[in-house]
Design an enzyme around this catalytic site. Sequence first.
Site, mmCIF file in Angstrom:
data_model
loop_
_atom_site.group_PDB
_atom_site.id
_atom_site.type_symbol
_atom_site.label_atom_id
_atom_site.label_comp_id
_atom_site.label_asym_id
_atom_site.label_seq_id
_atom_site.Cartn_x
_atom_site.Cartn_y
_atom_site.Cartn_z
ATOM 1 N N LYS A 27 0.922 -1.022 -0.104
ATOM 2 C CA LYS A 27 -0.119 -0.130 0.073
ATOM 3 C C LYS A 27 0.843 1.259 -0.076
ATOM 4 C CE LYS A 27 -3.613 -0.145 2.781
ATOM 5 N NZ LYS A 27 -4.897 0.013 1.901
ATOM 6 N N ARG A 97 -3.756 2.683 8.284
ATOM 7 C CA ARG A 97 -4.054 1.478 7.574
ATOM 8 C C ARG A 97 -2.715 0.750 7.646
ATOM 9 N NH1 ARG A 97 -8.505 2.275 3.633
ATOM 10 N NH2 ARG A 97 -9.268 4.460 3.679
ATOM 11 N N GLY A 106 -8.314 -7.654 4.404
ATOM 12 C CA GLY A 106 -8.893 -7.595 5.385
ATOM 13 C C GLY A 106 -8.301 -8.221 6.688
ATOM 14 N N MET A 108 -5.771 -7.328 8.451
ATOM 15 C CA MET A 108 -5.174 -6.337 9.545
ATOM 16 C C MET A 108 -6.377 -5.320 9.662
ATOM 17 S SD MET A 108 -1.195 -6.734 8.840
ATOM 18 C CE MET A 108 -1.253 -6.611 7.135
ATOM 19 N N ARG A 364 -3.215 -1.753 -6.012
ATOM 20 C CA ARG A 364 -2.469 -2.841 -5.664
ATOM 21 C C ARG A 364 -2.896 -3.804 -6.771
ATOM 22 N NH1 ARG A 364 -5.552 -4.849 -0.316
ATOM 23 N NH2 ARG A 364 -7.687 -5.081 -1.103
ATOM 24 N N HIS A 482 -15.782 -8.703 1.638
ATOM 25 C CA HIS A 482 -14.542 -9.498 2.012
ATOM 26 C C HIS A 482 -14.618 -11.077 1.662
ATOM 27 C CE1 HIS A 482 -13.113 -12.297 5.344
ATOM 28 N NE2 HIS A 482 -11.948 -11.516 5.291
ATOM 29 N N ARG A 590 1.408 -48.319 -9.167
ATOM 30 C CA ARG A 590 1.345 -49.186 -8.050
ATOM 31 C C ARG A 590 0.762 -50.602 -8.194
ATOM 32 N NH1 ARG A 590 0.078 -44.071 -6.691
ATOM 33 N NH2 ARG A 590 1.303 -42.841 -5.472
ATOM 34 N N ARG A 646 5.683 -50.369 -10.885
ATOM 35 C CA ARG A 646 6.535 -50.960 -9.912
ATOM 36 C C ARG A 646 6.045 -52.021 -9.395
ATOM 37 N NH1 ARG A 646 5.911 -47.393 -4.381
ATOM 38 N NH2 ARG A 646 3.764 -48.179 -4.198
ATOM 39 N N GLU A 773 14.740 -44.829 -2.814
ATOM 40 C CA GLU A 773 14.175 -44.380 -1.723
ATOM 41 C C GLU A 773 14.776 -44.635 -0.443
ATOM 42 O OE1 GLU A 773 10.317 -46.490 -1.981
ATOM 43 O OE2 GLU A 773 11.088 -47.919 -3.440
ATOM 44 N N SER A 792 14.097 -43.783 -10.440
ATOM 45 C CA SER A 792 12.778 -42.954 -9.975
ATOM 46 C C SER A 792 12.806 -42.756 -8.556
ATOM 47 C CB SER A 792 11.319 -43.408 -10.596
ATOM 48 O OG SER A 792 10.394 -42.758 -10.254
ATOM 49 N N GLY A 794 11.539 -41.981 -5.031
ATOM 50 C CA GLY A 794 10.356 -42.299 -4.365
ATOM 51 C C GLY A 794 10.643 -41.195 -3.067
ATOM 52 N N THR A 795 10.323 -40.158 -3.172
ATOM 53 C CA THR A 795 10.626 -39.304 -1.998
ATOM 54 C C THR A 795 9.796 -39.369 -0.724
ATOM 55 O OG1 THR A 795 9.615 -37.380 -3.222
ATOM 56 C CG2 THR A 795 11.942 -37.335 -3.310
ATOM 57 N N ASN A 796 8.893 -40.053 -0.903
ATOM 58 C CA ASN A 796 7.968 -40.129 0.349
ATOM 59 C C ASN A 796 8.784 -41.134 1.256
ATOM 60 O OD1 ASN A 796 5.801 -38.910 -1.109
ATOM 61 N ND2 ASN A 796 4.737 -40.814 -1.526
ATOM 62 N N ASP A 797 9.293 -42.218 0.632
ATOM 63 C CA ASP A 797 9.783 -42.980 1.848
ATOM 64 C C ASP A 797 11.544 -42.519 2.024
ATOM 65 O OD1 ASP A 797 8.296 -44.828 2.495
ATOM 66 O OD2 ASP A 797 8.890 -46.556 1.223
ATOM 67 N N CYS A 859 8.669 -39.842 -8.450
ATOM 68 C CA CYS A 859 7.360 -40.205 -8.275
ATOM 69 C C CYS A 859 6.545 -40.054 -7.022
ATOM 70 C CB CYS A 859 7.324 -41.644 -8.809
ATOM 71 S SG CYS A 859 8.289 -42.638 -7.799
ATOM 72 N N TYR A 879 11.847 -35.930 -15.891
ATOM 73 C CA TYR A 879 10.477 -35.831 -15.828
ATOM 74 C C TYR A 879 10.207 -35.949 -14.270
ATOM 75 C CZ TYR A 879 10.212 -40.912 -14.547
ATOM 76 O OH TYR A 879 10.665 -42.235 -14.084
#
Length: 900
Positions: A27, A97, A106, A108, A364, A482, A590, A646, A773, A792, A794-797, A859, A879
Site C-alpha cells: 500500500k 491502515r 481484511g 489486519m 495494488r 470480504h 502401483r 512398480r 528411496e 525414479s 520415491g521421495t515419500n520413503d 514419483c 521428468y
Amino acid sequence: MAKKMVYFFGGGKAQGGAKMKELLGGKGANLAEMSRLGILVPPGFTITTEVCTHFMKTKGKYPKGLDGEVKAALKKVEKIMGSRYGDAHNPLLFSVRSGARISMPGMMETVLNIGLTQTTIKGLVAKTDNERFVYDAYRRLIMMYSDVVMEKAAGIEPKEDMGIRHQLEREMQKMKDAKGIKDDTGLDVDDLKKLVSIFKKKVKQVLKKDFPDDPYDQLWGAVSAVFRSWNGKRAVSYRRIENIPSEWGTAVNVQTMVFGNMGEGSATGVAFTRDPATGENRFYGEFLVNAQGEDVVAGTRTPQAINKISKSDASKHLPSLEELMPKLYKQLANIRTRLEKHYRDMQDVEFTIQDSKLYMLQTRVGKRNGMAAVRMAVEMCQERLISKKEAILRVRPEQLDELLHPMLDPKAEKKAERLAKGLPAGPGGAIGQIVFTADEAESWAKEKKKVILVRDETSPEDVHGMRAAQAILTARGGMTSHAALVARGWGKCCIVGCGELHIDSRKKLMSVNGQTFSEGDWISLNGTLGVVYKGQMALMPADPQKNVHYKTLMSWADKTRKLKVRTNADNPHDARMARNFGAQGIGLCRTEHMFFGPDRIAAMRQMILTDDEKGRKKALAKLLPLQRKDFIGIFKAMDGLPVTIRTLDPPLHEFLPNDETSQKEMAKQMGVSVDAIKAKVQSLHELNPMLGHRGCRLGITYPEITQMQVQAIIEAACTVAKKGVKVHPEIMIPLVGTRAELANQRELAVATAEQVLKKAKVKIKYLVGTMIEIPRAALTANEVAEVAEFFSFGTNDLTQMTFGYSRDDAGKFLPGYISRKILSADPFQTLDQTGVGQLVDLGIKRGRATRRDLKVGICGEHGGDPKSIEFCHKVGMNYVSCSPYRVPIARLAAAQAATR
C-alpha cells in the site's frame, strides 16, 4: 534504529516508490508511486515494516527517533493541506491502515477519522458547515477505534457476537428500528449526537475505559493496534494458508482523510481494472454515495455499479457512477488505463469522491481466481502489455486447480429446487452441510465433513472457517466484499449478496422463501452462476480443454519447459484422465492397488497363507490374468507413451485382516481355521513394517511374485503391440538399498521377459530400473546404476528414512514444528532441499557418472508440488510424476522453473 523510519508522500512528490514494497508494504509503495505519477492522492506518510519488526521484538516499544520523524512528516502534510492535526479551528484527520508487502485483504486493521475529539469536532463543523457529516464520522471513529484499539489490540477476546463493535451496532440498529428506517443515512444529526453519547457509555461499561479524547493518543493507539494486528489470529491464519513469512511485518500508512460521506456529491468505491471473476478486459467495480470505504465491503448497504456493464440483479435498478457522475467516471476510467499500463497488471483500486473531487486511496495488484488469472495472462500478452515469459510466470501453478473444479451436473440442476440467487463470487460447484460459524466449519471439516459456511457477511475473523469450508454463502455483500475477495484469491466456490436469505446464526437457522434450514442440512451451490439449491446434487468433473485461454497458456508452457510430466496411475480410467490433462506417460503404477479388488483379494490371501512355493505359484496363477488385463487397459490408454510399473511394494500383512470378525469371515471363505489365519497374521507381524519385509525383499524371498508380475506386464505389452498399440514398459524394482538386490531382481525380470517375448514372437523394448528411496541407494548410486536403466526417486520413503519421521504419525508433531519454525514447511508436502534434496542431487550425479544416459524422474508426492518441481529442474531430472489432477500444475511449474 539508525535507518529512516518514516517516508512521506503527497503533493506530486514521494520519498518512496513501487519498488520499495519490502520496506513500505504494498500500500505505502503504491501510494508513493501514484503520487509520483501525478495522480491525486491524499498526502500522508508510511512507517516502515522494520519498525513493526522492532515493535514485535521489543514487546510493544518503538525505536528512538520515531516520534521526531512522525512529527516532521506531519508538518509536511499540514503544509500541503493548509490545516493542522488536533487544531480546534482547522483540524486535519487521518486514516491509519496496514500494508504488508503482499496483499492480505481484511486480515489486519484500519481505523478511519483519527483526530476527531470534542475540541476538533467544533472546528470541523464550522469548516464543513455539515454537522451531520461530522457526527457520522465521529460515531464511525468510536466504533472502529473501540473495536480495533481498545478491544482487539488489548487482547480482549469476547464471546461470539459480544464484541464491542457488535454491541454498538445493536445500539444503532435499535435507533433505526425505533425510527422505522433501513439505512444509516436515515439517521439525522440529533440521532447521531444521541448515538455518540450512547456509544461512549457502552464503551466505558464494556471495556472499563473512557474513549480517548486526545488526538495524539488516538494516533499512536491506532498505529500500535495496526502493528499488533500483524500477529492477530486471522492474520496468522491467513499467513499460514498463503505461506507468508511472519518476519516480514506490516507497514503503517497514515493518510489524510477524504470523505465520501459529506452528502450526495460525495461517494466511495472499490474497482478492478479487469473483471477479477472472469478476467474479461472490462472496468469493474462498486461504489456508494454518501458513504465511507468500510460501507462498500461491509455489505450493510447494496452497492451500486460503477458502470452499466458492472450491474448485477441486486444493483440493476440503481444508477451507476457512469450515469450519476459522468465526468468523474471518465476521470476514473482514464486513471484505470494509466495504472494498468504503468503496472502492467490488473489493479485493485480504492477511490473517494469528496464534494465532486476524485481522490485515489490505493492501488495494488488485484486478487483473482484461477480462470481469471489465466485469461488475463494470455490476453495481456496478446495486447503486448507483457511477454510470453511474463505470462507464464503470472499464473500461480496452484491456480490451475480451480479450472479442474467440479461443476454441478446441469441435468440435476434442471430438476433441483432452486432456493435463491446471489452474486457469483467464486467458481465451480459445491455441496455441503450448513454451518453458521467459522469455528464450526473448521471443526466439522476436521471430521471429514463437507460444509458450507453460511453467514450474513463474513469478516476477517472467519478466515480459518472459510478455508476449511467447501464453499461460502453470504446474505449481504457485493463482489468487492470480504467474502468475495478472499474466496476469489483461493479459487473457492462462493456466492455473496444473496438477499433472499434470512440468517439467525445464534439459533443456527437459515430461512428462505418460507423454508427453514438448520445446521447440518445439505445445500448445493453453483458459484459460477450464483444459484443456491436445496439438498445434495451430483458434481461433474471440469474439462479445462474447453477453455481457450488455458489451452493457449499451456501450449506456451509446454514449449518452454524442459521437464516432462508423467502421472501416477493404477488403472485405465486414471491413465486416460491424466493423458487428457497432458500427461506424457505414467511414472508410477502401483501394482499392489490391483490386488485389493473383490475378484482377486482371495487369491492374494491364498498365496500369503500357503507355506510352499508350489502353493504360492498356484495362487499367483489366478492373479496373473487379472494383472495382465489391468496392464492391457493401461497400455491402451497410454498408447505411444512410457509406463513405469512398480513391482509389489507393501508388506504382506497389509493384505490380511486384523480384527477377529474379518478373520472369521476370511477363514470361512478360504476353508481354513480361524487359528490358522491368526497364526499367519502373527507370523507376519513386524515391529517396524516400513523397514521390514517389503519391496525387493519380497521379490528376493519369493521370486515367483516378481516372475508373475513381469510375465503379466510383458504379456500385456505383447497383446496390445499385436493390435498396433505402441508400448514402452518400464519395470521398476522398489526399496533397493544395494547393487546386489537390484541385480538379483533384474536378472529374474529379464529372464522372465525374454521368455515371454520369445514365445509371443514379438519385439518390445523394455527397461528395468529402480526406485531410489533408501538413503544408501542414493549414496551408492554409481554402483546401482551399473544394473539400473533408470532411477525414479520415491521421495515419500526417502523423506521418511532421511528424517526418521513416519509419514503416518508425523502429523502429531509436524504442525508444532512448523509453528515454532523448527521446520519451514512440511517435508512430506514440499521437498526438503537441504537434506533429502542433497541425497537426490548426489544420487543423480553418481548415477550418471556410471551411466551417462540414465533416465531420472521423481514419483513421490513432491512431483506435483511447484517448489519441489523447481528443484527437480535444477538437478537435471528428465521428468516428474504426480497424481492426474496435478498434471497441469506440474506442467506450468516446470515451465516457470525453466523460465526463471
